[in-house]
Design a protein around this motif. Structure first.
Motif, PDB file in Angstrom:
ATOM      1  N   LEU A 191       0.836  -1.195   0.000  1.00 25.12           N
ATOM      2  CA  LEU A 191       0.000   0.000   0.000  1.00 25.12           C
ATOM      3  C   LEU A 191       0.879   1.256   0.000  1.00 25.12           C
ATOM      4  O   LEU A 191       2.000   1.236   0.490  1.00 25.12           O
ATOM      5  CB  LEU A 191      -0.914  -0.012   1.217  1.00 25.12           C
ATOM      6  CG  LEU A 191      -1.990  -1.112   1.181  1.00 25.12           C
ATOM      7  CD1 LEU A 191      -2.632  -1.286   2.556  1.00 25.12           C
ATOM      8  CD2 LEU A 191      -3.048  -0.802   0.137  1.00 25.12           C
ATOM      9  N   PRO A 192       0.360   2.348  -0.563  1.00 23.83           N
ATOM     10  CA  PRO A 192       1.179   3.566  -0.671  1.00 23.83           C
ATOM     11  C   PRO A 192       1.529   4.158   0.688  1.00 23.83           C
ATOM     12  O   PRO A 192       0.782   4.030   1.654  1.00 23.83           O
ATOM     13  CB  PRO A 192       0.284   4.531  -1.464  1.00 23.83           C
ATOM     14  CG  PRO A 192      -1.042   3.900  -1.579  1.00 23.83           C
ATOM     15  CD  PRO A 192      -0.962   2.485  -1.161  1.00 23.83           C
ATOM     16  N   ARG A 193       2.667   4.802   0.747  1.00 23.28           N
ATOM     17  CA  ARG A 193       3.089   5.501   1.948  1.00 23.28           C
ATOM     18  C   ARG A 193       3.105   7.001   1.698  1.00 23.28           C
ATOM     19  O   ARG A 193       3.320   7.454   0.571  1.00 23.28           O
ATOM     20  CB  ARG A 193       4.489   5.032   2.377  1.00 23.28           C
ATOM     21  CG  ARG A 193       4.528   3.585   2.860  1.00 23.28           C
ATOM     22  CD  ARG A 193       3.518   3.319   3.959  1.00 23.28           C
ATOM     23  NE  ARG A 193       3.740   2.079   4.691  1.00 23.28           N
ATOM     24  CZ  ARG A 193       3.179   0.906   4.431  1.00 23.28           C
ATOM     25  NH1 ARG A 193       2.359   0.776   3.402  1.00 23.28           N
ATOM     26  NH2 ARG A 193       3.422  -0.152   5.193  1.00 23.28           N
ATOM     27  N   LEU A 194       2.892   7.753   2.771  1.00 24.49           N
ATOM     28  CA  LEU A 194       2.953   9.208   2.677  1.00 24.49           C
ATOM     29  C   LEU A 194       4.379   9.656   2.387  1.00 24.49           C
ATOM     30  O   LEU A 194       5.347   9.026   2.822  1.00 24.49           O
ATOM     31  CB  LEU A 194       2.458   9.841   3.977  1.00 24.49           C
ATOM     32  CG  LEU A 194       0.963   9.654   4.283  1.00 24.49           C
ATOM     33  CD1 LEU A 194       0.642  10.190   5.680  1.00 24.49           C
ATOM     34  CD2 LEU A 194       0.092  10.355   3.246  1.00 24.49           C
ATOM     35  N   GLN A 195       4.497  10.762   1.665  1.00 29.32           N
ATOM     36  CA  GLN A 195       5.794  11.353   1.382  1.00 29.32           C
ATOM     37  C   GLN A 195       6.272  12.166   2.593  1.00 29.32           C
ATOM     38  O   GLN A 195       5.478  12.571   3.436  1.00 29.32           O
ATOM     39  CB  GLN A 195       5.678  12.299   0.177  1.00 29.32           C
ATOM     40  CG  GLN A 195       5.192  11.627  -1.096  1.00 29.32           C
ATOM     41  CD  GLN A 195       6.170  10.596  -1.609  1.00 29.32           C
ATOM     42  OE1 GLN A 195       7.361  10.864  -1.717  1.00 29.32           O
ATOM     43  NE2 GLN A 195       5.692   9.397  -1.913  1.00 29.32           N
ATOM     44  N   TYR A 196       7.585  12.422   2.602  1.00 33.52           N
ATOM     45  CA  TYR A 196       8.170  13.239   3.666  1.00 33.52           C
ATOM     46  C   TYR A 196       7.410  14.556   3.825  1.00 33.52           C
ATOM     47  O   TYR A 196       7.087  14.971   4.948  1.00 33.52           O
ATOM     48  CB  TYR A 196       9.643  13.501   3.332  1.00 33.52           C
ATOM     49  CG  TYR A 196      10.370  14.353   4.351  1.00 33.52           C
ATOM     50  CD1 TYR A 196      10.873  13.778   5.515  1.00 33.52           C
ATOM     51  CD2 TYR A 196      10.559  15.717   4.142  1.00 33.52           C
ATOM     52  CE1 TYR A 196      11.542  14.555   6.457  1.00 33.52           C
ATOM     53  CE2 TYR A 196      11.229  16.494   5.071  1.00 33.52           C
ATOM     54  CZ  TYR A 196      11.710  15.911   6.224  1.00 33.52           C
ATOM     55  OH  TYR A 196      12.367  16.673   7.151  1.00 33.52           O
ATOM     56  N   GLU A 197       7.096  15.203   2.707  1.00 27.17           N
ATOM     57  CA  GLU A 197       6.432  16.514   2.748  1.00 27.17           C
ATOM     58  C   GLU A 197       5.007  16.422   3.308  1.00 27.17           C
ATOM     59  O   GLU A 197       4.457  17.417   3.766  1.00 27.17           O
ATOM     60  CB  GLU A 197       6.393  17.145   1.353  1.00 27.17           C
ATOM     61  CG  GLU A 197       7.740  17.651   0.861  1.00 27.17           C
ATOM     62  CD  GLU A 197       8.690  16.531   0.427  1.00 27.17           C
ATOM     63  OE1 GLU A 197       8.216  15.363   0.267  1.00 27.17           O
ATOM     64  OE2 GLU A 197       9.893  16.800   0.273  1.00 27.17           O
ATOM     65  N   ASP A 198       4.398  15.236   3.237  1.00 21.03           N
ATOM     66  CA  ASP A 198       3.056  15.056   3.801  1.00 21.03           C
ATOM     67  C   ASP A 198       3.093  14.948   5.320  1.00 21.03           C
ATOM     68  O   ASP A 198       2.089  15.180   5.994  1.00 21.03           O
ATOM     69  CB  ASP A 198       2.420  13.763   3.273  1.00 21.03           C
ATOM     70  CG  ASP A 198       2.141  13.812   1.791  1.00 21.03           C
ATOM     71  OD1 ASP A 198       1.729  14.883   1.307  1.00 21.03           O
ATOM     72  OD2 ASP A 198       2.328  12.774   1.120  1.00 21.03           O
ATOM     73  N   VAL A 199       4.225  14.509   5.841  1.00 21.76           N
ATOM     74  CA  VAL A 199       4.329  14.156   7.256  1.00 21.76           C
ATOM     75  C   VAL A 199       5.070  15.222   8.055  1.00 21.76           C
ATOM     76  O   VAL A 199       4.684  15.539   9.177  1.00 21.76           O
ATOM     77  CB  VAL A 199       5.034  12.785   7.404  1.00 21.76           C
ATOM     78  CG1 VAL A 199       5.279  12.449   8.861  1.00 21.76           C
ATOM     79  CG2 VAL A 199       4.210  11.691   6.727  1.00 21.76           C
ATOM     80  N   PHE A 200       6.141  15.761   7.475  1.00 17.39           N
ATOM     81  CA  PHE A 200       7.010  16.696   8.199  1.00 17.39           C
ATOM     82  C   PHE A 200       6.730  18.138   7.787  1.00 17.39           C
ATOM     83  O   PHE A 200       6.670  18.451   6.601  1.00 17.39           O
ATOM     84  CB  PHE A 200       8.491  16.379   7.936  1.00 17.39           C
ATOM     85  CG  PHE A 200       8.989  15.159   8.659  1.00 17.39           C
ATOM     86  CD1 PHE A 200       8.602  13.887   8.264  1.00 17.39           C
ATOM     87  CD2 PHE A 200       9.834  15.271   9.763  1.00 17.39           C
ATOM     88  CE1 PHE A 200       9.052  12.747   8.942  1.00 17.39           C
ATOM     89  CE2 PHE A 200      10.292  14.144  10.439  1.00 17.39           C
ATOM     90  CZ  PHE A 200       9.895  12.884  10.026  1.00 17.39           C
ATOM     91  N   THR A 201       6.576  18.999   8.795  1.00 21.96           N
ATOM     92  CA  THR A 201       6.516  20.440   8.536  1.00 21.96           C
ATOM     93  C   THR A 201       7.456  21.129   9.526  1.00 21.96           C
ATOM     94  O   THR A 201       7.896  20.514  10.502  1.00 21.96           O
ATOM     95  CB  THR A 201       5.098  21.002   8.731  1.00 21.96           C
ATOM     96  OG1 THR A 201       4.607  20.575  10.006  1.00 21.96           O
ATOM     97  CG2 THR A 201       4.144  20.515   7.652  1.00 21.96           C
ATOM     98  N   SER A 202       7.757  22.400   9.273  1.00 27.21           N
ATOM     99  CA  SER A 202       8.640  23.160  10.162  1.00 27.21           C
ATOM    100  C   SER A 202       7.937  24.408  10.646  1.00 27.21           C
ATOM    101  O   SER A 202       7.141  25.002   9.915  1.00 27.21           O
ATOM    102  CB  SER A 202       9.907  23.595   9.416  1.00 27.21           C
ATOM    103  OG  SER A 202      10.680  22.476   9.097  1.00 27.21           O
ATOM    104  N   VAL A 203       8.248  24.781  11.880  1.00 29.00           N
ATOM    105  CA  VAL A 203       7.782  26.077  12.384  1.00 29.00           C
ATOM    106  C   VAL A 203       8.977  26.793  13.001  1.00 29.00           C
ATOM    107  O   VAL A 203       9.959  26.165  13.378  1.00 29.00           O
ATOM    108  CB  VAL A 203       6.663  25.942  13.447  1.00 29.00           C
ATOM    109  CG1 VAL A 203       5.368  25.498  12.799  1.00 29.00           C
ATOM    110  CG2 VAL A 203       7.070  25.023  14.585  1.00 29.00           C
TER     111      VAL A 203
END
Lengths: 203, 203
Positions: A191-203
């Motif tokens: 099954l597909p996995r989320l991309q880094y950009e979908d999971v990680f954000t910065s503040v």
């Protein structure tokens, strides 16, 4: 589906493969039993995974007798019944809601830690939270033993708890089928996995 | 404290050491920053860990600006403030309460899976449960990158959520400090672990 080799990791590629890249949630196993020695080795590895205040609330109930297996399967969702019946071993992963009674031994750096968890609702939340974190370690540990783990949350939690844990001290969080995967299991694409950009954000 | 070598495991001893036997929840780090490449490598490893219906609700907020770090530290328990300020990187691990909106993509084997999670209470429970399982994988992944992870649940969850996630779509489950451990960290003995017989029972 991409199959990246995370080159930045210190962990050797064969260990990456064993623990994360190759395993799949299998639905069919070989007949080979899971040994007591394998289970002890898994425990002796994953017991070191950190928990809040060293609570270690995870408990593992090995469903081995045919009577117990019959009872367990009764509580599983229909889609999980056949594969649970066919697995070499099913393990009920539960949270010990009275974990706090051992904190004087497990977390001696804070005398009286037990009293932080006097409130049953807050204690249950902490127990289930940490048991889930430990479930993550357990799945990794099963794979470290060269076995496949098929975790399931699709069961009647209330009925299973009433049947297996009538005193209310334990609360099931998952049922995990464990064994050697069948040769050609599973039959569907990863099954597909989320991309880094979908999971990680910065503040 | 015993330090067993689980000989029954397929996982190589150096990988056992790296992931479970050697690491400690450190409170002091070296100054070296955690790189974007390291974080991507961690993600590309642990994204394969299984979740219920492939939900993958874990989200990671990298707290990098000094303003954001100041806000984060405000919400930490006093005992967690100094070490969070001093860590090279703090990551808020959160559960995406709207994970179900992506299930048609992530779990295409069950069309309409999104509708199973129409009830917000049940959806929140599933999101936090699976985010905690994934937190277990994440801690293992940080170690696979040769870094130390110091997970903390001691913070004002309501205040942190209101500050960082005002739209209510994310809910914090832990804050994890990440970095290269300081040379002589930690200064206390490893806390005791439960024995196999304390954790495993058979029925």
């Amino acid at each position: 589906m991409e199959h990246l080799n995370p080159a930045e990791l210190v962990l050797a590629k064969d260990a990456q493969d064993l623990l994360f890249l190759d395993p799949r949630t299998v639905t069919a196993f070989q007949d080979a039993p899971v040994s007591d020695a394998q289970l002890r080795a898994i425990h002796d590895l994953v017991k070191y995974g950190p928990t809040s205040m060293n609570q270690q609330p995870l408990r593992a109930v090995l469903v081995q007798s045919s009577t117990a297996r019959g009872r367990l399967v009764e509580h599983m969702l229909d889609s999980n019944k056949a594969k649970t019946l066919a697995a070499p071993l099913s393990v009920i992963i539960a949270a010990d809601l009275n974990f706090h009674l051992r904190l004087s031994e497990l977390f001696p750096v804070l005398p009286g830690a037990e009293e932080f968890f006097a409130d049953p609702e807050m204690r249950t939340a902490s127990a289930t939270m940490n048991a889930h974190i430990q479930l993550g370690y357990f799945i990794v540990g099963v794979r470290a033993a060269g076995l496949a783990a098929a975790p399931m949350t699709g069961f009647d939690h209330q009925a299973l708890n009433a049947d297996f844990f009538p005193d209310g001290e334990l609360q099931a969080v998952a049922v995990v089928n464990v064994g050697e995967p069948a040769q050609n299991s599973p039959g569907f694409a990863r099954l597909p996995r989320l991309q880094y950009e979908d999971v990680f954000t910065s503040v």
